[in-house]
Scaffold this active site. Sequence first.
Site, PDB file in Angstrom:
ATOM      1  N   GLU A   9      18.667 -46.098  74.869  1.00 37.88           N
ATOM      2  CA  GLU A   9      19.014 -44.878  74.586  1.00 37.88           C
ATOM      3  C   GLU A   9      20.407 -44.457  74.907  1.00 37.88           C
ATOM      4  O   GLU A   9      20.335 -44.419  76.207  1.00 37.88           O
ATOM      5  CB  GLU A   9      18.485 -43.713  74.062  1.00 37.88           C
ATOM      6  CG  GLU A   9      19.232 -42.735  73.431  1.00 37.88           C
ATOM      7  CD  GLU A   9      17.786 -41.838  73.335  1.00 37.88           C
ATOM      8  OE1 GLU A   9      16.775 -41.438  72.758  1.00 37.88           O
ATOM      9  OE2 GLU A   9      18.044 -40.137  73.994  1.00 37.88           O
ATOM     10  N   ALA A  43      23.822 -30.610  69.967  1.00 40.71           N
ATOM     11  CA  ALA A  43      23.262 -29.843  69.587  1.00 40.71           C
ATOM     12  C   ALA A  43      24.163 -29.342  68.446  1.00 40.71           C
ATOM     13  O   ALA A  43      25.558 -29.193  68.807  1.00 40.71           O
ATOM     14  CB  ALA A  43      23.420 -28.796  70.577  1.00 40.71           C
ATOM     15  N   HIS A  69      20.947 -40.902  65.640  1.00 39.97           N
ATOM     16  CA  HIS A  69      19.878 -40.293  65.159  1.00 39.97           C
ATOM     17  C   HIS A  69      20.379 -39.140  64.605  1.00 39.97           C
ATOM     18  O   HIS A  69      22.126 -39.389  64.563  1.00 39.97           O
ATOM     19  CB  HIS A  69      20.473 -39.213  67.203  1.00 39.97           C
ATOM     20  CG  HIS A  69      18.802 -39.821  67.536  1.00 39.97           C
ATOM     21  ND1 HIS A  69      18.558 -39.114  69.272  1.00 39.97           N
ATOM     22  CD2 HIS A  69      18.841 -41.396  68.593  1.00 39.97           C
ATOM     23  CE1 HIS A  69      18.388 -40.115  69.788  1.00 39.97           C
ATOM     24  NE2 HIS A  69      18.273 -41.434  69.364  1.00 39.97           N
ATOM     25  N   GLY A 100      15.890 -30.924  65.982  1.00 42.53           N
ATOM     26  CA  GLY A 100      16.980 -30.698  66.924  1.00 42.53           C
ATOM     27  C   GLY A 100      17.133 -29.190  68.032  1.00 42.53           C
ATOM     28  O   GLY A 100      16.737 -29.042  67.929  1.00 42.53           O
ATOM     29  N   TYR A 140       6.676 -34.913  72.164  1.00 34.79           N
ATOM     30  CA  TYR A 140       6.004 -34.525  73.371  1.00 34.79           C
ATOM     31  C   TYR A 140       4.621 -34.392  74.034  1.00 34.79           C
ATOM     32  O   TYR A 140       3.583 -33.620  74.020  1.00 34.79           O
ATOM     33  CB  TYR A 140       6.671 -32.584  73.282  1.00 34.79           C
ATOM     34  CG  TYR A 140       8.039 -32.655  72.924  1.00 34.79           C
ATOM     35  CD1 TYR A 140       9.215 -32.199  73.995  1.00 34.79           C
ATOM     36  CD2 TYR A 140       8.862 -32.502  72.027  1.00 34.79           C
ATOM     37  CE1 TYR A 140      10.176 -31.752  73.991  1.00 34.79           C
ATOM     38  CE2 TYR A 140       9.963 -32.697  71.720  1.00 34.79           C
ATOM     39  CZ  TYR A 140      11.050 -32.042  72.823  1.00 34.79           C
ATOM     40  OH  TYR A 140      11.926 -31.530  72.503  1.00 34.79           O
ATOM     41  N   HIS A 144       6.017 -29.404  72.807  1.00 36.89           N
ATOM     42  CA  HIS A 144       6.985 -29.224  73.009  1.00 36.89           C
ATOM     43  C   HIS A 144       7.025 -27.134  73.213  1.00 36.89           C
ATOM     44  O   HIS A 144       6.286 -27.048  73.572  1.00 36.89           O
ATOM     45  CB  HIS A 144       7.555 -28.752  71.636  1.00 36.89           C
ATOM     46  CG  HIS A 144       8.800 -28.531  71.072  1.00 36.89           C
ATOM     47  ND1 HIS A 144       9.101 -27.135  71.374  1.00 36.89           N
ATOM     48  CD2 HIS A 144      10.153 -29.069  70.545  1.00 36.89           C
ATOM     49  CE1 HIS A 144      10.286 -27.412  70.837  1.00 36.89           C
ATOM     50  NE2 HIS A 144      11.164 -28.586  70.749  1.00 36.89           N
ATOM     51  N   LYS A 160       5.633 -35.566  59.887  1.00 41.73           N
ATOM     52  CA  LYS A 160       6.502 -36.254  60.093  1.00 41.73           C
ATOM     53  C   LYS A 160       5.785 -38.129  59.219  1.00 41.73           C
ATOM     54  O   LYS A 160       6.662 -38.693  58.932  1.00 41.73           O
ATOM     55  CB  LYS A 160       6.964 -36.715  61.483  1.00 41.73           C
ATOM     56  CG  LYS A 160       8.130 -35.127  61.917  1.00 41.73           C
ATOM     57  CD  LYS A 160       7.944 -35.619  63.417  1.00 41.73           C
ATOM     58  CE  LYS A 160       8.100 -34.006  63.349  1.00 41.73           C
ATOM     59  NZ  LYS A 160       8.352 -34.040  65.492  1.00 41.73           N
ATOM     60  N   GLN A 171       9.290 -37.297  74.855  1.00 46.03           N
ATOM     61  CA  GLN A 171       9.960 -37.218  75.516  1.00 46.03           C
ATOM     62  C   GLN A 171       9.402 -38.200  76.679  1.00 46.03           C
ATOM     63  O   GLN A 171       8.460 -37.730  76.850  1.00 46.03           O
ATOM     64  CB  GLN A 171      10.071 -35.588  75.736  1.00 46.03           C
ATOM     65  CG  GLN A 171      10.360 -34.627  77.090  1.00 46.03           C
ATOM     66  CD  GLN A 171      12.090 -35.038  77.131  1.00 46.03           C
ATOM     67  OE1 GLN A 171      12.204 -36.392  77.034  1.00 46.03           O
ATOM     68  NE2 GLN A 171      12.796 -33.823  75.303  1.00 46.03           N
TER      69      GLN A 171
END
Length: 284
Positions: A9, A43, A69, A100, A140, A144, A160, A171
């Site tokens: 990434e 963001a 992304h 986001g 996560y 989250h 999703k 994460q």
Amino acid sequence: MSDLSVSFEFFPPKTEAMAEKLWASVEKLAPLKPSFVSVTYGAGGSTRERTHATVEKIVQNTDLPVAAHLTTIDATTSEVDDVLRSYWDAGVRHIVALRGDPADGVGERYVPAPDGYAGAAELAAGAKRIADFEISVGCYPEKHPESPSFEHDIDLLKRKVDNGATRAITQFFYDNDVYERYVEMVRKAGIDIPIVPGIMPVNSFRALTRMAKLCNATVPARYEKLFGHLDDDPETRQLVAATVAAEQCHDLAERGVDHFHFYTLNKSELTYALCHMLGLRPKA
């Protein structure tokens, strides 16, 4: 561990010097033939143009599969759909669909944009309507920070997947038991897509602790002893960071993990060393 695969990434650079550093990292890591490389999105869509330019340059100048992304923040569905179409036209076939974080910063209450996608699940469905994108999403292992429960998190992940996601990238985390417990919960919920561990080597302990607080990631107490006084000694920190991250990755591999997603922070040295220690070599 010859069957391992990796992905990397990157984030879009702000300056010419940062752009040179990013490109040097891409060129160093490209011979390892990652499954894909991804480029983050700021963001509130704050890096939209730079993200697109970075993605386009990698597509045009390398043979690396690129994942762009995309977030739902501060944009209408038609604006996001335009970005999706422009990515497809640029040759991008893989999207990392994320809700986001608000432009005001992580921790601010998320409010969907008027006439915008409500979240990552809806964005995944929207991307699939635009074109046959491969869809990756986030997850996560420690929940989250805004989520009321793991059950809520896993329900979101399920939506999703129902909407087209075929991979979830976690994460960053530093306790492999936490990752393993999370995967067990996900599997019990009937979700069978790969849960790819996101690996964040320690490039700066101060920055890491700040990020960890924002995203609800636990930093083990022993990391304070290992890294707490090394931010001003980058050479030693890098040696220690490589050793610690390699231990984590080797342990995950022994638990059955066969794909690692590295958060490179646009630096190639640690990531390249970790791949080497995992047995990955440049391919002719």
